[in-house]
Design a protein around this motif. Sequence first.
Motif, mmCIF file in Angstrom:
data_model
loop_
_atom_site.group_PDB
_atom_site.id
_atom_site.type_symbol
_atom_site.label_atom_id
_atom_site.label_comp_id
_atom_site.label_asym_id
_atom_site.label_seq_id
_atom_site.Cartn_x
_atom_site.Cartn_y
_atom_site.Cartn_z
ATOM 1 N N ALA A 179 -13.262 -25.184 -33.420
ATOM 2 C CA ALA A 179 -14.732 -23.963 -32.855
ATOM 3 C C ALA A 179 -14.199 -24.273 -31.255
ATOM 4 C CB ALA A 179 -15.791 -24.770 -33.223
ATOM 5 N N VAL A 180 -14.015 -25.671 -30.646
ATOM 6 C CA VAL A 180 -13.484 -26.416 -28.880
ATOM 7 C C VAL A 180 -12.352 -25.003 -29.396
ATOM 8 C CG1 VAL A 180 -13.178 -27.894 -27.681
ATOM 9 C CG2 VAL A 180 -14.599 -28.205 -29.444
ATOM 10 N N ASP A 181 -11.182 -24.769 -30.132
ATOM 11 C CA ASP A 181 -9.916 -24.455 -29.425
ATOM 12 C C ASP A 181 -10.752 -23.090 -29.350
ATOM 13 O OD1 ASP A 181 -8.451 -27.219 -29.538
ATOM 14 O OD2 ASP A 181 -8.358 -26.182 -31.423
ATOM 15 N N VAL A 182 -11.046 -22.794 -30.378
ATOM 16 C CA VAL A 182 -11.804 -21.231 -30.208
ATOM 17 C C VAL A 182 -12.096 -20.557 -29.476
ATOM 18 C CG1 VAL A 182 -12.831 -19.631 -31.725
ATOM 19 C CG2 VAL A 182 -11.517 -20.847 -32.794
ATOM 20 N N GLY A 183 -12.894 -21.458 -28.619
ATOM 21 C CA GLY A 183 -14.201 -20.748 -27.682
ATOM 22 C C GLY A 183 -14.111 -21.599 -26.475
ATOM 23 N N SER A 184 -12.434 -21.939 -26.336
ATOM 24 C CA SER A 184 -11.948 -22.128 -24.899
ATOM 25 C C SER A 184 -12.199 -21.880 -24.261
ATOM 26 C CB SER A 184 -10.612 -22.715 -25.049
ATOM 27 O OG SER A 184 -10.025 -22.533 -24.977
ATOM 28 N N ASP A 185 -12.755 -20.655 -23.565
ATOM 29 C CA ASP A 185 -12.496 -19.541 -22.939
ATOM 30 C C ASP A 185 -14.049 -19.121 -22.557
ATOM 31 O OD1 ASP A 185 -9.896 -19.534 -23.021
ATOM 32 O OD2 ASP A 185 -9.124 -17.900 -23.702
ATOM 33 N N ASP A 186 -14.936 -19.599 -23.998
ATOM 34 C CA ASP A 186 -16.265 -19.163 -23.424
ATOM 35 C C ASP A 186 -17.050 -19.991 -23.062
ATOM 36 O OD1 ASP A 186 -18.684 -18.555 -24.028
ATOM 37 O OD2 ASP A 186 -18.706 -17.946 -25.889
ATOM 38 N N SER A 187 -17.511 -19.830 -21.386
ATOM 39 C CA SER A 187 -18.166 -20.651 -20.443
ATOM 40 C C SER A 187 -19.183 -21.243 -21.091
ATOM 41 C CB SER A 187 -17.923 -19.975 -19.140
ATOM 42 O OG SER A 187 -18.545 -19.116 -19.079
ATOM 43 N N ALA A 189 -20.066 -20.891 -24.655
ATOM 44 C CA ALA A 189 -20.479 -22.011 -25.507
ATOM 45 C C ALA A 189 -19.950 -23.344 -25.415
ATOM 46 C CB ALA A 189 -19.935 -20.934 -26.868
ATOM 47 N N LEU A 190 -18.785 -23.511 -24.803
ATOM 48 C CA LEU A 190 -17.828 -24.556 -24.543
ATOM 49 C C LEU A 190 -18.617 -26.342 -23.936
ATOM 50 C CD1 LEU A 190 -15.276 -25.867 -24.948
ATOM 51 C CD2 LEU A 190 -15.008 -25.459 -22.576
ATOM 52 N N PRO A 191 -19.572 -26.374 -23.344
ATOM 53 C CA PRO A 191 -20.505 -27.231 -22.949
ATOM 54 C C PRO A 191 -20.800 -27.920 -24.020
ATOM 55 C CG PRO A 191 -20.745 -25.922 -20.895
ATOM 56 C CD PRO A 191 -20.222 -25.279 -22.086
ATOM 57 N N GLY A 192 -21.649 -27.123 -24.934
ATOM 58 C CA GLY A 192 -22.383 -27.392 -26.199
ATOM 59 C C GLY A 192 -21.376 -27.790 -26.622
ATOM 60 N N LEU A 193 -20.045 -27.378 -27.244
ATOM 61 C CA LEU A 193 -19.682 -27.524 -28.323
ATOM 62 C C LEU A 193 -18.850 -28.924 -28.440
ATOM 63 C CD1 LEU A 193 -17.804 -24.537 -28.719
ATOM 64 C CD2 LEU A 193 -19.198 -25.285 -30.288
ATOM 65 N N LEU A 194 -18.629 -29.240 -26.448
ATOM 66 C CA LEU A 194 -17.774 -31.134 -26.179
ATOM 67 C C LEU A 194 -19.245 -31.720 -26.352
ATOM 68 C CD1 LEU A 194 -16.281 -29.224 -23.147
ATOM 69 C CD2 LEU A 194 -14.525 -29.551 -25.076
ATOM 70 N N SER A 195 -20.011 -31.664 -26.087
ATOM 71 C CA SER A 195 -21.725 -32.611 -26.239
ATOM 72 C C SER A 195 -20.990 -32.439 -27.593
ATOM 73 C CB SER A 195 -22.237 -31.156 -25.759
ATOM 74 O OG SER A 195 -23.337 -32.694 -25.419
ATOM 75 N N ASN A 196 -21.506 -31.653 -28.558
ATOM 76 C CA ASN A 196 -21.973 -31.979 -29.790
ATOM 77 C C ASN A 196 -19.870 -32.266 -30.484
ATOM 78 O OD1 ASN A 196 -24.416 -30.797 -29.748
ATOM 79 N ND2 ASN A 196 -23.178 -28.773 -30.869
ATOM 80 N N LEU A 197 -19.400 -32.535 -29.709
ATOM 81 C CA LEU A 197 -17.973 -32.988 -30.780
ATOM 82 C C LEU A 197 -17.820 -34.582 -29.895
ATOM 83 C CD1 LEU A 197 -15.185 -33.120 -31.965
ATOM 84 C CD2 LEU A 197 -14.142 -31.880 -29.563
ATOM 85 N N MET A 225 -20.779 -31.979 -18.627
ATOM 86 C CA MET A 225 -21.934 -32.062 -17.603
ATOM 87 C C MET A 225 -21.314 -31.369 -16.853
ATOM 88 S SD MET A 225 -22.193 -35.463 -15.959
ATOM 89 C CE MET A 225 -21.374 -36.322 -15.225
ATOM 90 N N SER A 226 -19.603 -31.417 -16.189
ATOM 91 C CA SER A 226 -19.330 -31.010 -15.696
ATOM 92 C C SER A 226 -19.293 -29.155 -15.077
ATOM 93 C CB SER A 226 -17.653 -31.156 -14.619
ATOM 94 O OG SER A 226 -17.145 -30.896 -15.985
ATOM 95 N N LEU A 227 -19.084 -28.440 -16.814
ATOM 96 C CA LEU A 227 -19.244 -27.624 -16.724
ATOM 97 C C LEU A 227 -20.695 -26.696 -16.804
ATOM 98 C CD1 LEU A 227 -16.823 -26.942 -19.563
ATOM 99 C CD2 LEU A 227 -15.913 -26.327 -17.338
ATOM 100 N N ASP A 231 -28.529 -26.287 -12.350
ATOM 101 C CA ASP A 231 -29.929 -26.037 -12.446
ATOM 102 C C ASP A 231 -30.284 -25.633 -14.377
ATOM 103 O OD1 ASP A 231 -28.285 -23.927 -12.971
ATOM 104 O OD2 ASP A 231 -30.162 -22.482 -11.379
ATOM 105 N N HIS A 232 -29.539 -25.245 -14.882
ATOM 106 C CA HIS A 232 -29.525 -25.400 -16.564
ATOM 107 C C HIS A 232 -30.744 -26.617 -17.000
ATOM 108 C CE1 HIS A 232 -28.251 -23.878 -20.602
ATOM 109 N NE2 HIS A 232 -27.383 -23.125 -19.887
ATOM 110 N N THR A 233 -31.340 -26.036 -18.054
ATOM 111 C CA THR A 233 -32.608 -26.656 -18.344
ATOM 112 C C THR A 233 -31.482 -28.103 -19.517
ATOM 113 O OG1 THR A 233 -32.359 -25.459 -20.191
ATOM 114 C CG2 THR A 233 -34.297 -25.096 -18.370
ATOM 115 N N ASP A 234 -30.164 -27.642 -19.553
ATOM 116 C CA ASP A 234 -29.542 -28.232 -20.997
ATOM 117 C C ASP A 234 -28.872 -29.517 -20.352
ATOM 118 O OD1 ASP A 234 -29.792 -26.908 -23.215
ATOM 119 O OD2 ASP A 234 -28.316 -25.929 -23.153
ATOM 120 N N LEU A 235 -29.007 -29.544 -18.956
ATOM 121 C CA LEU A 235 -28.364 -30.600 -17.886
ATOM 122 C C LEU A 235 -28.936 -31.989 -18.347
ATOM 123 C CD1 LEU A 235 -26.228 -31.826 -16.009
ATOM 124 C CD2 LEU A 235 -27.908 -30.894 -14.219
ATOM 125 N N PRO A 236 -29.873 -32.552 -18.154
ATOM 126 C CA PRO A 236 -30.654 -33.719 -18.865
ATOM 127 C C PRO A 236 -30.255 -33.946 -20.096
ATOM 128 C CG PRO A 236 -32.569 -32.435 -17.524
ATOM 129 C CD PRO A 236 -31.269 -31.037 -17.810
#
Length: 1344
Positions: A179-187, A189-197, A225-227, A231-236
């Motif tokens: 999924a990360v490979d597929v979404g590597s260009d999707d700014s 979706a990518l932070p959530g995928l990386l976090s779950n992984l 986190m860097s992505l 002000d994003h609600t997911d940052l915490p």
Amino acid sequence: MEPRLNSPSPVNGGDEDRQCHLAGVVFDHYGGENGTLSLAEVIVARLGDEKSFSLVKVSPRRWRMESSIELPPGVEGVDCVIRTKDLKEIVSVRIGCVEGREEGSPEAIFSKSIQSLDGQLQFLVSWQIIKTVSGAEVGAAGLPSIPDLVKLSETQYNAFRSSGRLIDISKSISVLWRAVDVGSDDSTALPGLLSNLGGYLCYRHDHTGNPQDVDEAISLHQKAMSLTPEDHTDLPARLADVGNSFLHRFNRTGHLIDLNEALSAHRRAVRLAPEGHAGLPYLLSSLGTALQLFFERTGDLRSLTEAISTRSKAVLLTSQTHPHMPLALNNLGGSLQSRFSRTGDLRDLDKAISARRHAVRLTPEGQVDLPTRLANLGNSFLSRFERAGDPHDLGEATSTHRQAVRLTPEKHAALPLRLNCLGTSLQSQFELTGDLPDLTEGISSFREAILLTPEGHSLLPFLLANLGKALRLLFERTGESRDIAEAVSVRSQAVELTPVGHPQLPSRLSSLGSTFLSRFKLTGDLRDVAEAISAQNKALSLTPAGHAELPSRLNNLGNAYYFRFRHAADLRDIDECISAQTKAVALAPEGYAMLPRLLSNLGSSLASRYQATGKPDDISQAISSQRRAVSLTPEGHAELPSRLNNVGASLQCRLDRTGELPDVDGGILEQLRAVRLTAEGDTGLPGILSNLGSLYVHRFKQTNHLSDINEAISVQKQAVSLTPEGHAALPSQLHNLAVCCHRRFASTGRAGDFDEGVRTSRLAATCAIGPPNDRFRAARLWARELNRLYPNSPDVLPAFSCAIGLLLIVAGLEQTLQRRYSIIQEHACLPLEAANTAFRLRHFATALEWLEQSRCLVWGQQNQLRTPLDELIIHEPALGERVKEVSWRLEGAAWSFRMSDIKMNISEKIAIEDEARNHLNLAREWGDLLKRVRAIPRFQTFLQPSSCSGIMENLPKLGIVVVINVHEKGCNAIALRDESRDPLHIPLPALTVQKINCYRNLLKAQLCSHGLKARDASIGVIEEAPGGFERALVRYRGRREDEDGVHLVLEGLWHDIVKPILSILELLRDTSFVKMLPRIWWCPTGPLSFLPLHAAGNYRGEKVESTMDYAVSSYTPTVTALTQRVKANHLINQTISGLFLTCQPKAPGVPPITGTINEVTSIHERAKACGVRSLKLEGDAVTPEDCLKHMERYSSIHLACHASQNVSEPLQSRFIFHGGKLSLGTIIKRNLKNADLAFLSACETCTGEETLSDEAVHLAAGMLAAGYRRVVATMWSIKDQYAPNVSDDFYDHLWALSTEEGGTGFDGACSAYAIHHATQRLRKRLDNSDRSLLSWIPYVHFGH
């Protein structure tokens, strides 16, 4: 095994017009340690040929094949072999378009789990199936979408949560990578995928412990986190993920930097979450976890308080039905339990159990977190049992720990910790009930936990420490030496692996100390008890006030001091012990489960001090404490027998002094109950039986009922039979049995009892293991009883030989100087008794050998350490240099050793105990080095006790050495001449010990009466000496004595000793025409050491004669002390040859002795006139330190000053200077290789100590030990008015003789003749009154 590639298999039917491609082939390594594994290529068999496809490493444990594999029409799969960069083939797998798709996965995704060819590694290979029209390009059409891949990943993760199977979480990770490979260009979706992984990688790390997973997780979370915008609600949540991944790594490594990173991330996450934020409970709970770990790592109580606060808030904000509620409750329980462990507040522990019970109830069956929560609940139950002692809590703990282990999958990362928890519960079961299967099962759990824990894991020290405790308990139950050896090893390893500052370090140090103490009980090796005290002191220094473990650690420290006291009998140790254990009892909170143990131990310590001092309060408190301990111990408790035994032992202590029958009856009842309650095979049973036997002996002494002594022998035999071969207690048990047998023999006269007593005491004495003191007591009993009943038995001499040999070990270099002197004082009669036996049996050479070995023991040990090693160094350079180094360090350690004092702070005590350990280690290494040297053919006798022929090897060419042995059963002398091979025996039938003591007391009274004795206040009343006339520190105004008292002493010595010896030696002849009188070196023993043999004679009436008419007398502490000086009689270095003179006429605190100024001035002027190199320094011009330096620069010294003998600490005897004191202990540290003569013009410089009559503990002997070849000293106070004349006459005659012999420089070789001449001149100037005799007699000569 080589992999074999099969040809592709055809497909029966199918889409022949469409091309099938295997794309996105990925190899995930998820099991087994891979080290530096690096996969490089895939070799594929296709239609009879092989093709290579390169692999790209996309993460530390993941490799991807960039190109696709085209399957020919009708072919369903291919065989692949994976190679590493070094062309090693490690995996073989078949992949295709049919096999590998699991239910629930998208149609195009396939995967399978495989093992490496050696079975050590596990991989998950996954791939995608793409079908194209023949000849078309392979693209992404038909591939699963990101939502599909995420859904599949969650499905696999949920399967893992239910099953705990590693393959499930690995599949979840593999799919999410796609999924990360597929979404590597999707700014978006990518932070959530990386976090779950990253989260899934952390879960797998928890399961496998592989560090690469957590490292990769940290990297992925930080990238997520860097992505994420500020002000994003997911940052915490992203920040919390970062913090949690650092916590995962900290749990493995224990590195504080990871914990600080985690805290920083979690604090920021909480700050960024507004009130009402749905994730706030989770964020608070995560911060609480980081704070909890920070407390556990650093011991910072503020962090723990904050952790409880944040976790409590998290629970309040979480609904009962929320899936996170069990986690929040479990975590809160953990923090509450930690605070209980620190403070001991039972309310915290009750709250912890309540929270953790609730957490377990809310966790559904089969949920992956259930084993963790069960284990935590079990730990809380176990803590409450240890605090309150309720067996129900222990049962709950064991039950929940078993359930936790049963629900934990094999190879799960948490399994070692859960096995450890189960082992701890089982161990506690054993401690409560004494049921050995519980302990053996617990040890198995600990061992399995350690085997499953990788090297370097932060959990390893904890597991090792717990295994060590279980092994120590097993040893104490079974007595197997291998168990205690392993316990010491694993607990030492646990301490080594625990970083400084770690909050568990004090606990592990204390446990290690207890283990060393257990081994000491087996071996009697003093190094173990020193290690125990050192470890316990360090543990205590790291334990803050108010800590819940403080009572336990104080008790453990007290135990270590207690056992050293039992071995060394130093009252300072038992005072330290009682102080620590009293504090432990005082600090124990109400209901403390360990209180009975603390009370029982305190009672034993008080009883031991009572045995040493006889203070009634101690034994009353001891019995009271121990009875209270018994009353607090429930029936069936494993320690009840030992506590009953302690009560009986204390009653026996009181009985020893009071003889009260109720004590012995009560003690027997307590011991009988202890025996009944002790489990079969318990190693404590022999000790309990032995104590019971001693009580029966006591009652027999009171009642004379044979039934009591019969019972005593019966139980002592049982104690011996239950004590295994090689156990340190065996010599003591055998000795106790021997005592009982001899006592029954004394009552009944049955020869069999006597024979049994001799046999068992011999067995005890000749045991290869056990405390030397126990073996020595047995050898002494063996020798004395045999000598008493069968004095002509051929075994008498071997028995005494064994006793003498063991005495040398008991008073060996491992002991402090003070302890050595104490031992020698306690057993002073034994060498004289043994020698007397050898004389009686006409073994004169043996008598001489024993006297040489066992007298002046400390000086002999020091001389050994100063033995020249030139020949050894030439033959074995490395070994010789090590012997030299160790001897130098060992001598320094002995002289500089400090004793611990109860008033010292803990850091001072630690430093002192470190010195003690160093001393013991050096002593043991010294013994090992001697064995190595003696294994060399030319050095078999290196530093072995000399034989008679060896002793006589370097006697003076001119003169006779006379050794006089004094014993109540007979007095004998032996004379040694250089020209004779054998000692000459001279019996002294008129001499008795009673006479010698009478002469000694009479002389002492006369000295006190004339103000010449600076000690023994029982004779008279102290008053200040009149200024300028006496060199005594004080004088005595005593009762008047008969004016002929001194005459009576000298006449008795002449008729009973000296005249018979001179007659046998044929020296009683006219010497009026003899230019040089023959020399005699007197070597007296016992109380004779304090009497002036050199002045023995008749000084009144017509026939005036004395020793001085026939010989020039010298004294020597031992024959060896003299022969060593003869052997080393080399020429003095001319640059050193000379005389250093000092006087101290007005030292503070003592009467002035102004005559010393004229004395040294006159000698100095005479020296200059004779061309002798000399230096004179008076009063303030020289300090004690300066004096030591001048002693190294001048071959001879003249000291005109006050001197003082220290009764309690002989090595503190001293010369008194204006600027301080020069002690005997300081002088003998020096090794003055060019020292020649020391003239000690001071008081009592060879007086010695009456209780150490055979140790020559006086200033003159100290000067000999420092290297001087000869010493002129005084036996009592000398008169200031005569001392200058004696000194002038001495040096005039000495230099005159040196000139006659053609000598140059300063030479003290004729010093014995010079002092003989000087005292004769003084004698002729005076009359023969007692006062006059006492003025010249005190001057004596020591050495060559």
